[in-house]
Design a protein around this motif. Structure first.
Motif, PDB file in Angstrom:
ATOM      1  N   UNK A  92       0.837  -1.205   0.000  1.00 40.44           N
ATOM      2  CA  UNK A  92       0.000   0.000   0.000  1.00 40.44           C
ATOM      3  C   UNK A  92       0.871   1.254   0.000  1.00 40.44           C
ATOM      4  N   UNK A  93       2.204   1.054   0.056  1.00 39.88           N
ATOM      5  CA  UNK A  93       3.158   2.184   0.077  1.00 39.88           C
ATOM      6  C   UNK A  93       4.136   2.009  -1.089  1.00 39.88           C
ATOM      7  N   UNK A  94       3.863   2.710  -2.182  1.00 35.10           N
ATOM      8  CA  UNK A  94       4.659   2.461  -3.399  1.00 35.10           C
ATOM      9  C   UNK A  94       6.132   2.765  -3.204  1.00 35.10           C
ATOM     10  N   UNK A  95       6.462   3.587  -2.179  1.00 32.60           N
ATOM     11  CA  UNK A  95       7.868   3.984  -2.021  1.00 32.60           C
ATOM     12  C   UNK A  95       8.514   3.336  -0.806  1.00 32.60           C
ATOM     13  N   UNK A  96       7.942   2.255  -0.275  1.00 34.95           N
ATOM     14  CA  UNK A  96       8.517   1.615   0.925  1.00 34.95           C
ATOM     15  C   UNK A  96       9.766   0.820   0.556  1.00 34.95           C
ATOM     16  N   UNK A  97      10.496   0.419   1.565  1.00 35.15           N
ATOM     17  CA  UNK A  97      11.744  -0.325   1.354  1.00 35.15           C
ATOM     18  C   UNK A  97      11.516  -1.628   0.622  1.00 35.15           C
ATOM     19  N   UNK A  98      10.407  -2.289   0.911  1.00 36.64           N
ATOM     20  CA  UNK A  98      10.108  -3.548   0.226  1.00 36.64           C
ATOM     21  C   UNK A  98       9.906  -3.335  -1.256  1.00 36.64           C
TER      22      UNK A  98
ATOM     23  N   UNK B 154      -5.334   1.456  -3.499  1.00 32.62           N
ATOM     24  CA  UNK B 154      -4.903   2.741  -4.051  1.00 32.62           C
ATOM     25  C   UNK B 154      -5.225   3.824  -3.034  1.00 32.62           C
ATOM     26  N   UNK B 155      -4.499   4.948  -3.140  1.00 36.03           N
ATOM     27  CA  UNK B 155      -4.787   6.066  -2.264  1.00 36.03           C
ATOM     28  C   UNK B 155      -6.205   6.562  -2.543  1.00 36.03           C
ATOM     29  N   UNK B 156      -6.871   7.074  -1.518  1.00 34.62           N
ATOM     30  CA  UNK B 156      -8.284   7.489  -1.644  1.00 34.62           C
ATOM     31  C   UNK B 156      -8.465   8.525  -2.756  1.00 34.62           C
ATOM     32  N   UNK B 157      -7.449   9.422  -2.962  1.00 33.64           N
ATOM     33  CA  UNK B 157      -7.658  10.526  -3.923  1.00 33.64           C
ATOM     34  C   UNK B 157      -7.465  10.080  -5.373  1.00 33.64           C
ATOM     35  N   UNK B 158      -7.134   8.806  -5.571  1.00 35.31           N
ATOM     36  CA  UNK B 158      -6.915   8.341  -6.951  1.00 35.31           C
ATOM     37  C   UNK B 158      -8.271   8.113  -7.601  1.00 35.31           C
ATOM     38  N   UNK B 159      -8.427   8.620  -8.840  1.00 34.34           N
ATOM     39  CA  UNK B 159      -9.718   8.394  -9.492  1.00 34.34           C
ATOM     40  C   UNK B 159      -9.814   6.959  -9.998  1.00 34.34           C
ATOM     41  N   UNK B 160      -8.689   6.370 -10.404  1.00 31.71           N
ATOM     42  CA  UNK B 160      -8.745   4.995 -10.923  1.00 31.71           C
ATOM     43  C   UNK B 160      -8.659   4.018  -9.760  1.00 31.71           C
ATOM     44  N   UNK B 161      -9.775   3.489  -9.288  1.00 31.26           N
ATOM     45  CA  UNK B 161      -9.717   2.574  -8.151  1.00 31.26           C
ATOM     46  C   UNK B 161      -9.347   1.172  -8.644  1.00 31.26           C
TER      47      UNK B 161
END
Ligand SMILES: Nc1nc2c(c(=O)[nH]1)N[C@@H](CN(C=O)c1ccc(C(=O)N[C@@H](CCC(=O)O)C(=O)O)cc1)CN2
Ligand SMILES: NCC(=O)N[C@@H]1O[C@H](COP(=O)([O-])[O-])[C@@H](O)[C@H]1O
Length: 303
Positions: A125-131, A147-154
């Motif tokens: 859920x964190x595109x920039x995490x260490x994993x 996806x983040x809530x503000x994304x229009x493409x769910x």
């Protein structure tokens, strides 16, 4: 519908150098035909910011070879480099939200032969995490969910199921993933989703118990022992069937960080052992519904 949040090898970074952009285009050229060939949905959007690694080409070629072998030999006993006794090599999806040290130790175990499987996708859920960064550098596709809530493409739970089935995922391993797994995914993967939790469940589990919060609660309780639990995932946090545990002492003057490090060291070993048992089909279910691991050394022993 183009899915913006299926990101292969890291999130798009407009400041990417021209060299990296060229390499990313190379990966896109290489990966899309391959991913399309194995049936990965064509609505995958390709966004990369990691420099192209030569091992990516080898990984993709190895997967292509295995996919082709599977075609001509039937799925059951396709073996890659080291034939195992007629047990199909399994495809694994790992879910993370943070540094991903458990993910890395399992990945290393798939490469050194300890685990008879391959990690074919990372979900976070964190595109920039260490994993995600580690996955990017190893050529492992990354899916961002939710996806983040503000994304229009769910990207819905159903979309995630389609993506995982497209990749022929056999088992899902949660490793520091901090979101509730939706019922749709649990239904799609019965008795095939595991989670590792850093306490001796059922103690110190449930909503609000994650990361350092768990270790702080253990120390505050005066408990003399703690340790990791690996359990099957059901629709609530940490209430699924327990499969494996290890015990570590809680020392009188432990800080939460010292206890966390002691537990994490055992997690890495335990998750590799359990992943190996899973991929070698050494999990059985007792009549009362308790899952057991059959010993590799002595098949008459279970734990
Ligand atoms: N359906 C299930 N989903 C998940 C499970 C599970 O057993 N069933 N395990 C968790 C992992 N986990 C403990 O092992 C866990 C993770 C997160 C939380 C929690 O309270 N999360 C917070 C949000 C935290 C954040 O977004 O930073 C919350 O829900 O309020 C508890 C336990 C993974 N998923
Ligand atoms: N309740 C879930 C939870 O707290 N999981 C814990 O998050 C850490 C992830 O570390 P990692 O990202 O280095 O593997 C691990 O200690 C795992 O047990």
């Amino acid at each position: 519908m183009e899915i913006q949040n299926v990101i292969l090898r890291g999130s798009f970074n407009p400041t990417v150098s021209s060299v990296q952009t060229r390499k990313a285009r190379l990966f896109t050229k290489l990966a899309v035909p391959f991913l399309s060939e194995i049936g990965f949905p064509k609505w995958v959007s390709m966004k990369c910011d990691c420099s192209f690694h030569s091992d990516t080409k080898r990984n993709l070629q190895r997967c292509r070879n295995r996919a082709q072998k599977a075609e001509c030999k039937g799925i059951s006993d396709v073996e890659e480099d080291k034939p195992k006794a007629k047990i199909r090599r399994k495809n694994l999806a790992v879910f993370v939200s943070g540094g991903g040290s458990n993910f890395r130790s399992i990945h290393e175990a798939t490469l050194n032969g300890s685990v008879h499987g391959d990690i074919v996708v990372l979900v976070t859920n964190k595109h920039d995490c260490g994993g995600a960064e580690y996955a990017c550098c190893k050529g492992i596709p990354v899916i961002v969910f939710p996806t983040r809530k503000d994304k229009e493409d769910v990207f819905s739970a159903e979309d995630l199921v389609i993506a995982l089935k497209s990749l022929k995922v056999d088992f899902i391993l949660l490793a520091g993933y901090l979101k509730l797994i939706p019922a749709a995914l649990i239904r799609a993967y019965p008795k095939a989703i595991l989670n590792i939790h850093p306490s001796l469940l059922p103690a110190f589990g449930g909503k609000g118990y994650y990361g350092m919060k768990v270790h702080k609660a253990v120390i505050a309780s005066g408990a003399r022992y703690s340790g990791p639990t690996i359990h099957y995932v059901d629709e609530q946090y940490d209430t699924g069937c327990i499969l494996a545990q290890r015990v570590v002492p809680v020392l009188a003057k432990d800080t939460a960080e010292e206890l966390a490090a002691r537990v994490l060291h055992e997690e890495h070993k335990l998750y590799v052992e359990v992943s190996a048992a899973l991929c070698e089909e050494r999990i059985t279910w007792r009549e009362d519904g308790v899952p057991l691991i059959q010993s590799k050394e002595n098949p008459n022993n279970y734990r």
